[in-house]
Motif scaffolding. Structure first.
Motif, mmCIF file in Angstrom:
data_model
loop_
_atom_site.group_PDB
_atom_site.id
_atom_site.type_symbol
_atom_site.label_atom_id
_atom_site.label_comp_id
_atom_site.label_asym_id
_atom_site.label_seq_id
_atom_site.Cartn_x
_atom_site.Cartn_y
_atom_site.Cartn_z
ATOM 1 N N ILE A 225 2.484 1.745 -3.455
ATOM 2 C CA ILE A 225 1.526 2.257 -4.446
ATOM 3 C C ILE A 225 1.289 3.753 -4.216
ATOM 4 C CG2 ILE A 225 -0.885 2.172 -5.164
ATOM 5 C CD1 ILE A 225 -0.779 -0.870 -4.684
ATOM 6 N N THR A 226 1.109 4.128 -2.965
ATOM 7 C CA THR A 226 0.894 5.541 -2.627
ATOM 8 C C THR A 226 2.094 6.385 -3.037
ATOM 9 O OG1 THR A 226 -0.528 4.951 -0.759
ATOM 10 C CG2 THR A 226 0.428 7.155 -0.752
ATOM 11 N N ALA B 67 -6.129 12.657 -9.168
ATOM 12 C CA ALA B 67 -5.628 11.534 -8.370
ATOM 13 C C ALA B 67 -6.037 10.184 -8.952
ATOM 14 C CB ALA B 67 -6.123 11.669 -6.935
ATOM 15 N N GLN B 68 -7.274 10.086 -9.449
ATOM 16 C CA GLN B 68 -7.752 8.814 -9.986
ATOM 17 C C GLN B 68 -6.935 8.409 -11.203
ATOM 18 O OE1 GLN B 68 -9.831 6.670 -8.713
ATOM 19 N NE2 GLN B 68 -9.499 5.277 -10.437
ATOM 20 N N VAL C 55 2.180 6.763 -6.823
ATOM 21 C CA VAL C 55 1.201 7.773 -7.235
ATOM 22 C C VAL C 55 1.767 9.171 -6.986
ATOM 23 C CG1 VAL C 55 -1.040 8.794 -6.677
ATOM 24 C CG2 VAL C 55 -0.821 6.308 -6.913
ATOM 25 N N ASP D 204 -0.413 -2.573 -9.973
ATOM 26 C CA ASP D 204 -0.272 -3.250 -8.676
ATOM 27 C C ASP D 204 0.575 -4.510 -8.771
ATOM 28 O OD1 ASP D 204 -2.019 -1.251 -8.064
ATOM 29 O OD2 ASP D 204 -3.563 -2.551 -7.171
ATOM 30 N N GLN E 233 0.827 -1.211 0.000
ATOM 31 C CA GLN E 233 0.000 0.000 0.000
ATOM 32 C C GLN E 233 0.858 1.256 0.000
ATOM 33 O OE1 GLN E 233 -2.826 -0.210 3.272
ATOM 34 N NE2 GLN E 233 -3.223 -2.375 2.853
ATOM 35 N N TYR F 156 -3.803 9.216 -11.801
ATOM 36 C CA TYR F 156 -2.480 8.775 -11.332
ATOM 37 C C TYR F 156 -2.545 7.340 -10.793
ATOM 38 C CZ TYR F 156 -1.502 13.820 -11.395
ATOM 39 O OH TYR F 156 -1.354 15.133 -11.765
ATOM 40 N N ARG F 157 -3.603 7.049 -10.045
ATOM 41 C CA ARG F 157 -3.733 5.710 -9.457
ATOM 42 C C ARG F 157 -3.872 4.653 -10.532
ATOM 43 N NH1 ARG F 157 -3.263 1.501 -8.124
ATOM 44 N NH2 ARG F 157 -4.024 0.348 -6.298
ATOM 45 N N GLU F 158 -4.588 4.971 -11.603
ATOM 46 C CA GLU F 158 -4.766 4.018 -12.698
ATOM 47 C C GLU F 158 -3.479 3.766 -13.455
ATOM 48 O OE1 GLU F 158 -7.853 5.758 -14.990
ATOM 49 O OE2 GLU F 158 -9.470 5.146 -13.617
#
Length: 337
Positions: free
Chosen positions: A50-51, A72-73, A54, A81, A47, A75-77
């Motif tokens: 991943i953070t 933010a969404q 991002v 993972d 976690q 960047y997360r995509e």
């Protein structure tokens, strides 16, 4: 050495050995933490990674004045993972073996040993006393090659073998306990570094691998104890030492990118695994030394040497072996006159 009483007309007596309490105390200085703590620690690293990834993408987007700065969404995509699946796989090595299994084996060994304690073997002492009232070659062989070695050496050394294996399991359990602590500590410190990735001065942390030397420490509590019969074995008596592999107890974790931190995490986990394997090999080497000594005793052509661990009578001396259940003629075994 076992005390002999033959000068006073009595027989030798079994001397009990007990080398497990001190290693048990040393083992119990390492607390048990549940396997789930280690798995959770690995999940928390993922976690945090991943953070941090991002945050890296966001930072790069700000510097490049991207069209969707602050999305933010998006960047997360952009983070895969699967790039971090290896973390859980590596951490599994440090919790998949349960310390309780080794502890259970140690307990079972000590339960089995109870049958060999002097108080439980009183009938053997009675046989020895009765045999003193008889005479003849068969009586002499039975006394010299079977009863005396059994009472002065064999039973004590058989007890010692249970302790030897028990101490090996105690040392092994200490590795399984400590590695969980080390793995959690590595995770905790790695997360600190990941959380500081976007800082001007990212964290630089250090973790000490407590597993290095932990098994040696358990065995060292009895390494100078010797045995009731003055013999030394691979663990009890001789002790063990860790073979140098170049693994350092002090492990540094730092980096200003997720990739560099992950690289150092991988190296640190590899070093922890190597340290564990090294400790386990030290135990195996000690037991191998014990096996060599046992095989030497058992394969000897001298009955008294074999009697160090297994009481026996010579089979080729023309004298009836009472221990085989044969009834000797009165000329070889009869009341003293």
């Amino acid at each position: 050495m076992a005390t002999k009483q033959e000068e006073n007309g009595g027989s030798a007596r079994i001397v009990d050995v007990d080398f497990t309490p001190a290693p048990a105390d040393e083992l119990n200085s390492v607390s048990v933490i549940p396997w789930s703590d280690v798995k959770e620690a690995a999940d928390l690293i993922v976690q945090a990674a991943i953070t941090a990834r991002v945050a890296e993408i966001h930072q790069a987007d700000v510097l490049n004045e991207g069209p969707t700065v602050g999305d933010a969404q998006r960047y997360r995509e952009m983070v895969n993972d699967a790039d971090f699946d290896w973390i859980g796989e590596k951490f599994q090595y440090f919790y998949e073996r349960w310390p309780a299994f080794a502890g259970g084996i140690a307990s079972s060994l000590q339960e089995a040993k109870q049958s060999l304690l002097s108080g439980r073997m009183t009938p053997i002492n009675n046989v020895a006393d009765v045999t003193d009232a008889w005479a003849g070659e068969a009586q002499h062989d039975f006394k010299s090659y079977f009863l005396n070695p059994m009472l002065t050496q064999a039973v004590s050394n058989q007890q010692l073998m249970f302790d030897e294996l028990t101490v090996a399991m105690q040392a092994y359990e200490s590795i399984l306990r400590q590695c969980r602590h080390d793995a959690v500590a590595i995770a905790r410190e790695t997360i600190k570094v990941l959380d500081s990735i976007t800082d001007k001065t990212p964290e630089d942390v250090q973790v000490t691998l407590g597993v290095l030397g932990v098994a040696v420490g358990v065995v060292a509590t009895v390494a100078s104890g010797g045995t009731a019969t003055g013999l030394t074995l691979g663990l009890i008596g001789s002790g063990i030492s860790a073979v140098s592999t170049g693994v350092s107890a002090a492990q540094n974790i730092n980096g200003d990118t997720v990739e560099s931190v992950m690289s150092q995490l991988r190296t640190t986990l590899d070093d922890l695994k190597e340290a564990m394997d090294n400790e386990e090999q030290a135990i195996a080497d000690g037991l191998a030394e014990t096996e060599t000594k046992l095989q030497g005793w058992l394969s000897s052509s001298d009955p008294l040497t074999v009697g160090t661990i297994l009481a026996n009578e010579p089979n080729d001396d023309g004298t009836t072996d009472i221990s085989d259940g044969h009834v000797p003629p009165e000329s070889e075994f009869g009341p003293k006159r």
